[in-house]
Enzyme design. Structure first.
Site, PDB file in Angstrom:
ATOM      1  N   TYR A 121      -7.485   5.910   6.612  1.00 32.04           N
ATOM      2  CA  TYR A 121      -7.249   6.446   7.962  1.00 32.04           C
ATOM      3  C   TYR A 121      -8.333   7.430   8.394  1.00 32.04           C
ATOM      4  O   TYR A 121      -8.419   7.773   9.558  1.00 32.04           O
ATOM      5  CB  TYR A 121      -5.868   7.124   8.041  1.00 32.04           C
ATOM      6  CG  TYR A 121      -4.715   6.154   7.815  1.00 32.04           C
ATOM      7  CD1 TYR A 121      -4.901   4.787   7.960  1.00 32.04           C
ATOM      8  CD2 TYR A 121      -3.456   6.610   7.458  1.00 32.04           C
ATOM      9  CE1 TYR A 121      -3.870   3.895   7.746  1.00 32.04           C
ATOM     10  CE2 TYR A 121      -2.408   5.717   7.247  1.00 32.04           C
ATOM     11  CZ  TYR A 121      -2.629   4.366   7.390  1.00 32.04           C
ATOM     12  OH  TYR A 121      -1.604   3.482   7.187  1.00 32.04           O
ATOM     13  N   LYS A 173      -4.890  -1.078  -5.884  1.00 35.42           N
ATOM     14  CA  LYS A 173      -5.362  -2.469  -5.976  1.00 35.42           C
ATOM     15  C   LYS A 173      -6.719  -2.470  -6.678  1.00 35.42           C
ATOM     16  O   LYS A 173      -7.752  -2.715  -6.043  1.00 35.42           O
ATOM     17  CB  LYS A 173      -5.465  -3.053  -4.560  1.00 35.42           C
ATOM     18  CG  LYS A 173      -4.135  -3.264  -3.866  1.00 35.42           C
ATOM     19  CD  LYS A 173      -3.410  -4.507  -4.306  1.00 35.42           C
ATOM     20  CE  LYS A 173      -4.104  -5.754  -3.810  1.00 35.42           C
ATOM     21  NZ  LYS A 173      -3.416  -6.986  -4.321  1.00 35.42           N
ATOM     22  N   ASP A 175       0.826  -4.357  -4.424  1.00 33.53           N
ATOM     23  CA  ASP A 175       1.644  -5.455  -3.876  1.00 33.53           C
ATOM     24  C   ASP A 175       2.836  -5.735  -4.786  1.00 33.53           C
ATOM     25  O   ASP A 175       3.960  -5.961  -4.311  1.00 33.53           O
ATOM     26  CB  ASP A 175       0.796  -6.713  -3.650  1.00 33.53           C
ATOM     27  CG  ASP A 175      -0.036  -7.101  -4.868  1.00 33.53           C
ATOM     28  OD1 ASP A 175      -0.309  -6.226  -5.711  1.00 33.53           O
ATOM     29  OD2 ASP A 175      -0.423  -8.280  -4.982  1.00 33.53           O
ATOM     30  N   ASP A 211       1.783   4.985   3.016  1.00 31.77           N
ATOM     31  CA  ASP A 211       2.399   4.876   4.333  1.00 31.77           C
ATOM     32  C   ASP A 211       3.427   3.734   4.309  1.00 31.77           C
ATOM     33  O   ASP A 211       4.581   3.881   4.735  1.00 31.77           O
ATOM     34  CB  ASP A 211       1.283   4.587   5.355  1.00 31.77           C
ATOM     35  CG  ASP A 211       1.723   4.791   6.785  1.00 31.77           C
ATOM     36  OD1 ASP A 211       2.893   5.166   7.010  1.00 31.77           O
ATOM     37  OD2 ASP A 211       0.902   4.565   7.695  1.00 31.77           O
ATOM     38  N   ASP A 244       7.839   4.034   3.624  1.00 24.47           N
ATOM     39  CA  ASP A 244       8.792   3.525   4.621  1.00 24.47           C
ATOM     40  C   ASP A 244       9.693   2.453   4.009  1.00 24.47           C
ATOM     41  O   ASP A 244      10.890   2.391   4.305  1.00 24.47           O
ATOM     42  CB  ASP A 244       8.055   2.930   5.830  1.00 24.47           C
ATOM     43  CG  ASP A 244       7.757   3.981   6.897  1.00 24.47           C
ATOM     44  OD1 ASP A 244       7.910   5.187   6.593  1.00 24.47           O
ATOM     45  OD2 ASP A 244       7.379   3.614   8.019  1.00 24.47           O
TER      46      ASP A 244
END
Ligand code: NAD
Length: 381
Positions: A153, A204, A237, A261, A265
């Site tokens: 970000y 990852k 993942d 992020d 959630d």
């Protein structure tokens, strides 16, 4: 501003800055004040000095900026900042630089709040509200630790460029340094130690260079700093999948800004409503005092659709205050008491509209706050 007078010599006074903000932020902050009053009224070795100031749209209306320098100074003097929510349609068209969110971003930036703690707790009484089966989520208590100030970000270049052939090309850049990873992994180790002693790190490393660095720095930091903590590396993942398959296998999960992020959630929604979710953002420890600046806030926003009606669920913000007691005030047992009081009130069938189930008792913001305060009072009597 107000101060609870105290004459006892051994009492520790905690300085809190309460920033209610806009919309339901104002309504739920009153219930946090009620909880503070209740704790104070019960005496004990701790007292609170509470300052209240404007932030977000309310500060724009009064001062033309989303947070004033005076409020920043108060925040820097406080042991903990307790934040409500900002924003609303009234300020949708103010210039980008002074929009309500700018107040929150300024606080995050000034105090370098790099560690975002997002607990996902499933109260047994609310297990039915989850989209997962009761046995998967009942009693769930996990903590996602998201790096908040680096990564995708913020990395440069970050741009959309029109190429010679007229096609556009968009770039975001994921950047992390050793020290940025090390400091968040250390927070993860500390949190794991205070909980079950188990830490997962999600990245990852199979396809991203930043993932390789996350893996290597995590392993080295763990070895040097916290070999007693049980560390498990997990591909991000797979982590997303495992969270749905068997969430209770996790305790603390540390991860970068982007994966954090999404995973936070995902984890949060297992527990039911936005109105239930607290969070904390911690800064780097002060080299002199060892204390970190910290901001505590509900995950939800200012909910303009229900604001001013006394309908908002105050639990997310009250639970955020409990986190402030645990992480900034060294008052873990009081934090436990607040969390138990919330669970009891839910067990007793009290529900705000957002978590209402048939056959239970619908209450408003104030009734919910009063019921929690009463449970705290009887637990401490
Ligand atoms: P929101 O979180 O405010 O609301 C989403 C939905 O959840 C709404 O239907 C709302 O009524 C409900 N809800 C949220 N909190 C609740 C609570 N405590 N009790 C009961 N119901 C609750 O998100 P939104 O509608 O997308 O955004 C509204 C405003 O809030 C916007 O201006 C947005 O920019 C701002 N916002 C601020 C923050 C923040 O201050 N950190 C975070 C998110 C959104």
């Amino acid at each position: 501003a107000y101060k609870h007078a105290t004459r006892e010599p051994n009492m520790t006074t905690h300085k809190l800055l309460l920033l209610p903000g806009d919309g339901i932020g104002v309504e739920i902050s009153r219930e946090v004040e009620r909880v503070i009053e209740t704790l104070h009224g019960l005496g004990g070795a701790n007292s609170f000095e509470v300052e209240i100031d404007l932030v977000g749209g309310a500060a724009i209306d009064a001062h033309g900026v989303a947070v004033t320098e005076e409020a920043i100074a108060k925040a820097s003097d406080a042991d903990a900042i307790i934040f409500g929510a900002v924003g609303g349609p009234k300020w949708d068209n103010v210039p980008y630089e002074i929009r309500p969110e700018a107040g929150l971003l300024r606080l995050r930036k000034d105090f370098d709040l790099f560690a975002n703690l997002r607990p996902a707790i499933c109260y047994p009484a609310l297990a039915e509200a989850s989209s997962l089966k009761r046995e998967l989520v009942e009693g769930l208590d996990i903590l996602i630790l998201r790096e908040l100030t680096g990564g995708t970000y913020f990395g440069e270049p970050k741009e959309i460029v029109t190429q010679e052939n007229g096609e556009k090309r968009a770039v975001d850049t994921t950047v992390y340094t050793t020290s940025e990873i090390e400091r968040i992994v250390k927070v993860g180790c500390d949190l794991a130690r205070k909980r079950s002693g188990k830490l997962h790190m999600a990245a990852k490393w199979n396809v991203m260079k930043s993932g390789v660095l996350w893996r290597d720095v995590t392993v080295a930091t763990h070895e040097k700093y916290a070999p007693d903590v049980e560390l498990e590396l997990i591909l991000a993942d797979n982590c997303a999948m495992q969270l749905i398959r068997n969430p209770k296998q996790f305790d603390v999960i540390v991860t970068d800004n982007l994966f954090g992020d999404v995973l936070s959630d995902e984890a949060a929604m297992m527990t039911g409503s936005l109105g239930m979710l607290p969070s904390a953002s911690l800064g780097a420890p002060d080299p002199k005092t060892g204390k970190s600046k910290a901001l505590y806030e509900p995950v939800h926003g200012s909910a303009p659709d229900i604001s001013g009606q006394g309908l908002a669920n105050p639990i997310a913000m009250i639970a955020s205050f409990a986190m402030a007691l645990r992480y900034s005030c060294d008052m873990s047992s009081e934090a436990d008491i607040i969390e138990t009081a919330i669970a009891k009130v839910l067990d007793n069938g009290l529900r705000t509209a957002d978590i209402m189930q048939s056959g239970l008792t619908k209450v408003g913001t104030e009734q919910m706050g009063k019921a929690i305060a009463a449970e705290i009072q009887s637990a401490m009597a």
